[in-house]
Design an enzyme around this catalytic site. Structure first.
Site, PDB file in Angstrom:
ATOM      1  N   TYR A  96       0.887  -1.162   0.000  1.00 34.95           N
ATOM      2  CA  TYR A  96       0.000   0.000   0.000  1.00 34.95           C
ATOM      3  C   TYR A  96       0.925   1.211   0.000  1.00 34.95           C
ATOM      4  O   TYR A  96       1.842   1.292   0.824  1.00 34.95           O
ATOM      5  CB  TYR A  96      -0.869   0.077   1.258  1.00 34.95           C
ATOM      6  CG  TYR A  96      -1.722  -1.123   1.575  1.00 34.95           C
ATOM      7  CD1 TYR A  96      -2.300  -1.892   0.566  1.00 34.95           C
ATOM      8  CD2 TYR A  96      -1.960  -1.469   2.898  1.00 34.95           C
ATOM      9  CE1 TYR A  96      -3.089  -2.991   0.885  1.00 34.95           C
ATOM     10  CE2 TYR A  96      -2.753  -2.560   3.223  1.00 34.95           C
ATOM     11  CZ  TYR A  96      -3.323  -3.324   2.210  1.00 34.95           C
ATOM     12  OH  TYR A  96      -4.096  -4.387   2.539  1.00 34.95           O
ATOM     13  N   CYS A  99       1.443   2.872   3.477  1.00 32.03           N
ATOM     14  CA  CYS A  99       1.875   2.038   4.607  1.00 32.03           C
ATOM     15  C   CYS A  99       3.299   2.375   5.032  1.00 32.03           C
ATOM     16  O   CYS A  99       4.220   2.310   4.212  1.00 32.03           O
ATOM     17  CB  CYS A  99       1.784   0.571   4.195  1.00 32.03           C
ATOM     18  SG  CYS A  99       2.599  -0.578   5.318  1.00 32.03           S
ATOM     19  N   PHE A 101       5.319   0.650   6.875  1.00 31.16           N
ATOM     20  CA  PHE A 101       6.171  -0.531   6.773  1.00 31.16           C
ATOM     21  C   PHE A 101       6.659  -0.715   5.335  1.00 31.16           C
ATOM     22  O   PHE A 101       7.801  -1.107   5.100  1.00 31.16           O
ATOM     23  CB  PHE A 101       5.418  -1.772   7.261  1.00 31.16           C
ATOM     24  CG  PHE A 101       5.049  -1.721   8.714  1.00 31.16           C
ATOM     25  CD1 PHE A 101       5.996  -1.950   9.698  1.00 31.16           C
ATOM     26  CD2 PHE A 101       3.757  -1.428   9.114  1.00 31.16           C
ATOM     27  CE1 PHE A 101       5.671  -1.908  11.050  1.00 31.16           C
ATOM     28  CE2 PHE A 101       3.410  -1.369  10.455  1.00 31.16           C
ATOM     29  CZ  PHE A 101       4.371  -1.606  11.426  1.00 31.16           C
ATOM     30  N   CYS A 102       5.783  -0.437   4.368  1.00 31.46           N
ATOM     31  CA  CYS A 102       6.184  -0.495   2.961  1.00 31.46           C
ATOM     32  C   CYS A 102       7.187   0.606   2.646  1.00 31.46           C
ATOM     33  O   CYS A 102       8.133   0.396   1.879  1.00 31.46           O
ATOM     34  CB  CYS A 102       4.957  -0.361   2.059  1.00 31.46           C
ATOM     35  SG  CYS A 102       3.706  -1.642   2.304  1.00 31.46           S
TER      36      CYS A 102
END
Length: 364
Positions: A96, A99, A101-102
């Site tokens: 995403y 996001c 974390f991404c």
């Protein structure tokens, strides 16, 4: 302690919409205008329609319990493979865009000049990752001779970094050192965690090269974990802190998302309202102060203090994995009031600017 090992089964990629990307750092919003002023992102793409329930669900997926938030405004460009011969490591990142974390994974790949494809995943239907029993993002599909699926942002970073440094073992063997472990939370929810995810799987000689003294490794692991366990959970409560900020955040989502005109209006106003209330629940869950900005400022200044005055980065003259993790999390707030406030009320700006510059330089 020595890390544990096991061998998970790799999974193949399914079909999906892909394009080759990288990040080109734009002048940050806080440099272009007076600090503390909310900013609406540039217009993005319109697209496919869907029902109101889907849009409302997307609001929760984009900003809910996983701490998802608004991404930094980015333009796309091609990477050159700075460290690898052409074609030796093919990477596809399922993500995403919103996001953190991404964003951590992208910061790592960009810094190391690694070419990669992106597949943007619909946060509700998630049909792009239907091939995977693991239903979260990021997912990285890597092909270094045989296809392999890597899950969890910290596992992805540790495994690929190990592969870049070592090259003694296959990527598949390296990934086997990060076995998934199922646990049950206090609320009775089953979750998957990964053993050893902050370790690099190196021999003694390689470890000495990366970590000249033991304390360097311990420090890096400590702050990578801190970014995952604490810093990331401060994002959503801050970007959705007030109705005005929530609306500005969803203005970005709608402009960058695949919404039709009416659908976009519904998503912007209903989604912003939904995430305003979700942010309050997150605030309570993580025991944040009434003014969540204070927690953000304190955390950021704690990081700056840990880096210290005598180092450009925690890694010294170049960023280490902790630098990349913290930068990846924080940059998703770019263009928003929370980011401007952070720049004005903390001491993060010099370090953040250095991170921008070194990633732009090394990623070319």
């Amino acid at each position: 302690e020595r890390p544990l090992s096991a061998r998970p089964q790799p999974k193949m990629a399914g079909a999906g919409r892909v394009w080759r990307v990288g990040t080109l750092l734009l002048p940050p919003a806080w440099r272009l205008r007076a600090p503390g002023r909310a900013f609406g992102a540039a217009a993005g793409r319109g697209g496919s329609s869907g029902g109101g329930r889907l849009v409302l669900g997307a609001a929760f997926a984009l900003g809910g319990v996983a701490g998802l938030c608004l991404a930094a405004r980015q333009r796309l460009r091609e990477h050159s493979a700075a460290e690898l011969p052409a074609g030796s490591l093919q990477l596809t990142l399922y993500q995403y865009k919103t996001c953190p974390f991404c964003s951590k994974v992208r910061a790592f790949l960009d810094y190391h000049g690694l070419p990669y494809e992106i597949v943007e995943v619909n946060p509700i239907m998630r049909k792009e990752i239907k091939f995977s029993s693991y239903r979260k993002v990021p997912i990285l599909l890597a092909n270094a001779g045989s296809p392999l699926q890597l899950n969890d942002s910290s596992v992805i970073i540790s495994a690929i970094k190990t592969y870049l440094v070592s090259r003694r073992n296959s990527l598949e063997e390296i990934v086997s050192f990060y076995p998934p472990v199922k646990t049950v939370t206090e609320q009775g929810k089953e979750v998957v965690e990964y053993e050893n995810k902050y370790w690099l799987m190196l021999d003694e000689k390689e470890t000495k090269k990366v970590y000249p003294v033991k304390e360097v490794r311990v420090e890096e692991m400590k702050w990578r974990k801190w970014a995952d366990d604490w810093l990331v959970h401060l994002i959503s409560p801050n970007v959705y802190r007030t109705p005005k900020e929530a609306l500005a955040s969803f203005d970005y989502i709608v402009r960058e998302g695949k919404f039709g005109t009416l659908e976009g209006l519904f998503a912007k106003y209903v989604g912003a309202l939904a995430m305003f209330f979700v942010s309050k629940r997150l605030k309570k869950r993580h025991q944040l102060r009434d003014d969540v900005r204070e927690d953000l400022y304190e955390a950021v200044n704690e990081w700056v203090k840990a880096v210290g005055k005598n180092r450009l980065f925690m890694g010294g003259n170049q960023p280490n994995l902790a630098d990349l993790a913290v930068y990846g999390v924080l940059r998703v707030m770019e263009g928003l009031e929370a980011f401007d406030d952070m720049m004005v009320h903390t001491k993060i700006q010099p370090w953040y600017q250095r991170m921008e510059e070194v990633i732009e330089k090394t990623g070319v």
